[in-house]
Design a protein around this motif. Structure first.
Motif, PDB file in Angstrom:
ATOM      1  N   SER A  90      -5.258 -11.232  -7.736  1.00  0.00           N
ATOM      2  CA  SER A  90      -4.855  -9.893  -7.342  1.00  0.00           C
ATOM      3  C   SER A  90      -6.079  -9.075  -6.960  1.00  0.00           C
ATOM      4  O   SER A  90      -7.137  -9.217  -7.561  1.00  0.00           O
ATOM      5  CB  SER A  90      -4.125  -9.223  -8.517  1.00  0.00           C
ATOM      6  OG  SER A  90      -3.564  -7.997  -8.127  1.00  0.00           O
ATOM      7  N   SER A 145       0.865  -1.166   0.000  1.00  0.00           N
ATOM      8  CA  SER A 145       0.000   0.000   0.000  1.00  0.00           C
ATOM      9  C   SER A 145       0.905   1.220   0.000  1.00  0.00           C
ATOM     10  O   SER A 145       1.956   1.228   0.639  1.00  0.00           O
ATOM     11  CB  SER A 145      -0.949   0.008   1.192  1.00  0.00           C
ATOM     12  OG  SER A 145      -0.239   0.028   2.396  1.00  0.00           O
ATOM     13  N   LEU A 204      -7.009  -4.990  -6.060  1.00  0.00           N
ATOM     14  CA  LEU A 204      -6.572  -3.596  -6.011  1.00  0.00           C
ATOM     15  C   LEU A 204      -7.701  -2.767  -5.415  1.00  0.00           C
ATOM     16  O   LEU A 204      -8.850  -2.889  -5.849  1.00  0.00           O
ATOM     17  CB  LEU A 204      -6.246  -3.075  -7.414  1.00  0.00           C
ATOM     18  CG  LEU A 204      -5.146  -3.837  -8.121  1.00  0.00           C
ATOM     19  CD1 LEU A 204      -5.577  -4.177  -9.511  1.00  0.00           C
ATOM     20  CD2 LEU A 204      -3.903  -3.021  -8.120  1.00  0.00           C
ATOM     21  N   TRP A 246      -2.751  -3.096  -2.665  1.00  0.00           N
ATOM     22  CA  TRP A 246      -2.630  -4.147  -3.662  1.00  0.00           C
ATOM     23  C   TRP A 246      -2.214  -5.444  -2.991  1.00  0.00           C
ATOM     24  O   TRP A 246      -1.280  -5.463  -2.187  1.00  0.00           O
ATOM     25  CB  TRP A 246      -1.604  -3.742  -4.711  1.00  0.00           C
ATOM     26  CG  TRP A 246      -1.345  -4.745  -5.781  1.00  0.00           C
ATOM     27  CD1 TRP A 246      -2.237  -5.575  -6.381  1.00  0.00           C
ATOM     28  CD2 TRP A 246      -0.090  -4.989  -6.405  1.00  0.00           C
ATOM     29  NE1 TRP A 246      -1.617  -6.322  -7.344  1.00  0.00           N
ATOM     30  CE2 TRP A 246      -0.301  -5.984  -7.381  1.00  0.00           C
ATOM     31  CE3 TRP A 246       1.190  -4.458  -6.243  1.00  0.00           C
ATOM     32  CZ2 TRP A 246       0.727  -6.468  -8.187  1.00  0.00           C
ATOM     33  CZ3 TRP A 246       2.209  -4.935  -7.047  1.00  0.00           C
ATOM     34  CH2 TRP A 246       1.963  -5.927  -8.001  1.00  0.00           C
ATOM     35  N   LEU A 286      -3.104   3.418  -3.069  1.00  0.00           N
ATOM     36  CA  LEU A 286      -3.449   2.100  -3.595  1.00  0.00           C
ATOM     37  C   LEU A 286      -3.132   1.043  -2.563  1.00  0.00           C
ATOM     38  O   LEU A 286      -2.075   1.088  -1.922  1.00  0.00           O
ATOM     39  CB  LEU A 286      -2.657   1.801  -4.874  1.00  0.00           C
ATOM     40  CG  LEU A 286      -2.746   0.369  -5.425  1.00  0.00           C
ATOM     41  CD1 LEU A 286      -4.134   0.110  -6.007  1.00  0.00           C
ATOM     42  CD2 LEU A 286      -1.683   0.114  -6.464  1.00  0.00           C
TER      43      LEU A 286
END
Length: 128
Positions: free
Chosen positions: A72, A32, A74, A43, A41
């Motif tokens: 993943s 992050s 996000l 992730w 962000l």
């Protein structure tokens, strides 16, 4: 060779080495931080070896190499869209994609354009 020698880690590198060891132990990368000023962000990325979404016993059997994929997630806060979460699974040239957020209707309206752009890159795209 360094056999039998004790190797010390420079103190300024210790946090980085600790993060790398934690990533290896957990088989998951979490990050992050700021993508650019004012844009945060979170992730998560992890490898997996189970079946792709929607594929069960009726699907063709996969080889071990075909079963490897990356999951993943996000999460970000965008100025005009608010909170957005993207969940992705990449397996070879196949991508499963799920978008959700504060402006779900706007995201859904743009999904077709995103889908076409990803296909232009050579990916098969599936909703989850």
């Amino acid at each position: 060779a360094t056999t039998g020698q004790n190797l010390a880690v420079a103190s300024h590198l210790a946090p980085l080495v600790g993060q790398q060891l934690q990533t290896l132990a957990q088989r998951q990368l979490q990050w992050s931080g700021a993508l650019w000023p004012g844009q945060w962000l979170e992730w998560k990325l992890r490898p997996g070896t189970d079946e792709a979404p929607g594929e069960g016993d009726e699907g063709a059997k996969q080889t071990a190499a075909e079963a490897i994929h990356w999951d993943s997630t996000l999460r970000l806060q965008l100025p005009r869209l608010g909170a957005v979460e993207a969940r992705l699974r990449l397996q070879g040239q196949r991508l499963w994609l799920d978008l959700d957020g504060d402006q779900a209707a706007t995201l859904q309206a743009a999904y077709g354009e995103l889908h076409r752009a990803l296909q232009a890159l050579g990916l098969e795209v599936f909703p989850t």
